[in-house]
Design an enzyme around this catalytic site. Structure first.
Site, PDB file in Angstrom:
ATOM      1  N   SER A 127       0.813  -1.215   0.000  1.00  0.00           N
ATOM      2  CA  SER A 127       0.000   0.000   0.000  1.00  0.00           C
ATOM      3  C   SER A 127       0.851   1.271   0.000  1.00  0.00           C
ATOM      4  CB  SER A 127      -0.949  -0.034   1.199  1.00  0.00           C
ATOM      5  OG  SER A 127      -1.954   0.939   1.089  1.00  0.00           O
ATOM      6  N   LYS A 133      -0.612  -4.050  -3.533  1.00  0.00           N
ATOM      7  CA  LYS A 133      -1.892  -3.426  -3.173  1.00  0.00           C
ATOM      8  C   LYS A 133      -1.903  -2.008  -3.719  1.00  0.00           C
ATOM      9  CE  LYS A 133      -4.827  -2.029   0.724  1.00  0.00           C
ATOM     10  NZ  LYS A 133      -4.828  -0.582   0.465  1.00  0.00           N
ATOM     11  N   ASP A 186      10.606   4.667 -10.088  1.00  0.00           N
ATOM     12  CA  ASP A 186      10.281   5.262 -11.389  1.00  0.00           C
ATOM     13  C   ASP A 186      11.203   6.426 -11.732  1.00  0.00           C
ATOM     14  OD1 ASP A 186       8.282   3.436 -11.553  1.00  0.00           O
ATOM     15  OD2 ASP A 186       6.636   4.868 -11.759  1.00  0.00           O
TER      16      ASP A 186
END
Length: 528
Positions: free
Chosen positions: A297, A322, A308
């Protein structure tokens, strides 16, 4: 004129009625399922519950039945939408807030008796004179020893209103005594451990994202920087998430400019972007993040942004997966609904949510299958969804649809374990050894002034190991055939549990990290 009006009045009245009926039907068409003058239809679910309450052959707890019905409805949605009964809402909210009102002890049930394992320094229990080793026999005249009471039930007895008194009957030095404790605020720190693991290299173990997590993180970082922090190991293993905004704030401290951190979007929630908005505290220092299958999460939001943007090296194993955002709604009876309202996406557009079309059981079983199908042992066994291929800003391949795959894989060390280790944890055998060892050697352990002194100077003797095997045998765990590597691993864990008795979580992780493969790999990467 009066006579003419009397003649036409019935006709005019009839025309008005016809017009009204016509308008009513047209309005009904505009609002399907609704009548212009009637009240909405009764909810069939409520009708059924009312009939059961009033007509069923036996007496039924309708409230409990209603909870069950709600659970079944939510299970047809997604694995993370959940109904929270009124009796559990306070604990859930406390966990999010990062604090509660209680006495400030850690305890374990040993031989059906509450044993105090640690006492929070300067907490309510410490101020009242509670000590490690005390045994609680009763709380406010409610007996809790020898009655097989659950730990959750005991916590409910110990928690309460701020400044309220609680009387505990304590057994100490073969005597009973009654001690009054005034409850106070107990902080559930989101930072489990933070220290300088080597010159210029800091280590932070972030356990969960509470509402005060960012503040605690900043205080911790500033403290480490005063000690010469230049490189950082951020340990997010087994961090199940928490408050999304707090993860975003921490990400902002590592990323520069107005970089996108994450965005959320749902059928009823328009796209919302979370971007960097201030100069960060650690935008240029070398950064390694540790992750595993328990990382979920909000933790994955943070890791996804760092990966990224090629800001950090991710070490460990594939994260939980999640990618759903929940909002909590309070209901009229004191219960609450935690409903999935959106998905979150990483900066390059990845949704890392795992599929859940086969139901909740299959969804959660997937984590267990990672241990049995070899994924925790070899990087080649990781099941990435190759149809959801993305690239980082630097051009590296990353995947969506199934958690976040680390940049450097570190397998779970199973060479020293053969299945019996699960019993040691579920039965609390390791924790119990550390507790009893501390009580028997409290004076001797005082020579270690710091956890660093303990890590470098303490080792278990052969007699200590024999004592541990005796405790394990009482828990029906035989260690007679244990391998040399297994023994070495266990001795390090036992040492960590002893450190926990003295320095709590910080001592535990500082001791464990000496032989932790992921931490050692992180140090290797940071030194290059």
């Amino acid at each position: 004129m009066n006579k003419k009006l009397q003649v036409w009045t019935p006709l005019l009245f009839s025309l008005a009625m016809v017009a009204g009926i016509f308008i009513g039907f047209r309005l009904k068409e505009a609002m399907p399922g609704k009548s212009f003058f009637s009240i909405d239809k009764r909810d069939p679910l409520q009708e059924v519950l009312n009939l059961i309450e009033n007509k069923y052959v036996d007496t039924i707890n309708v409230n409990k039945l209603s909870d069950t019905a709600i659970d079944i409805i939510l299970k047809s949605l997604d694995p993370h939408s959940a109904y929270i009964p009124a009796s559990e809402v306070e604990d859930i909210n406390n966990d999010i807030a990062g604090s509660f009102f209680g006495v400030g002890i850690e305890f374990s049930i040993i031989d059906d008796t509450l044993n105090v394992l640690t006492v929070l320094p300067d907490g309510p229990a410490a101020k009242a004179g509670i000590k490690i080793g005390d045994k609680f026999l009763a709380v406010n005249n409610t007996g809790i020893a020898g009655v097989k009471i659950s730990e959750d039930a005991i916590r409910k007895l110990l928690h309460g209103q701020k400044d309220s008194d609680i009387k505990v009957t304590v057994f100490r030095d073969s005597q009973k005594q009654v001690i009054t404790i005034t409850r106070g605020m107990i902080a559930m720190n989101s930072i489990d451990a933070a220290y300088m693991i080597q010159d210029s290299i800091g280590y932070i173990k972030l356990g969960k994202f509470t509402e005060v997590c960012y503040r605690e993180f900043m205080q911790t970082m500033e403290g480490l920087q005063k000690k010469g922090l230049k490189k950082l190991i951020l340990d997010l293993r087994d961090n199940g998430g928490g408050v999304l905004d707090q993860a975003v704030e921490i990400a902002d401290e590592f990323l520069d400019g107005d970089k996108l951190i994450t965005y959320t979007e749902g059928s009823h929630f328009p796209k919302k972007e979370y971007r960097c908005k201030r100069p960060g505290l650690f935008e240029t220092g070398s950064l390694v993040v540790l992750a595993d299958e328990g990382t979920a999460s909000a933790s994955e939001v943070l890791i996804g942004a760092l990966q990224d943007w090629d800001r950090a090296t991710i070490i460990g194993r594939r994260t939980f997966g999640k990618g759903l955002v929940q909002e909590q709604y309070d209901l009229s009876d004191g219960s609450a609904l935690r409903l999935t309202v959106a998905r979150y996406f990483t900066p390059v557009g990845r949704s890392i949510q795992r599929p859940y079309t086969n139901g909740r059981k299959a969804y959660f079983d997937e984590i267990n299958h990672r241990f049995t199908d070899g994924e925790t042992l070899t990087a080649d066994s990781i099941k990435n969804d190759t149809t959801k291929l993305f690239k980082t800003v630097g051009g590296r391949k990353v995947y969506g649809g199934g958690g976040i795959t680390p940049d450097i894989f570190v397998s779970m060390d199973t060479a020293g374990y053969n299945g019996w280790d699960k019993k040691l944890y579920t039965k609390g055998t390791l924790e119990n050894f550390g507790y009893h060892y501390y009580l028997s050697n409290e004076q001797a352990l005082k020579k270690y002034k710091t956890s660093q002194d303990f890590v470098s100077g303490f080792s278990l003797s052969d007699n200590d190991w024999s004592y541990f095997t005796t405790i394990a045998a009482k828990d029906s765990i035989s260690l007679n055939w244990i391998t040399p590597k297994s023994k070495t691993l266990l001795q390090q864990e036992l040492k960590s549990y002893i450190a926990h008795e003295i320095w709590r979580n910080e001592g535990f992780f500082e001791t464990m990290n000496v032989t932790d493969e992921a931490v050692l790999k992180a140090l290797e990467v940071l030194k290059k």
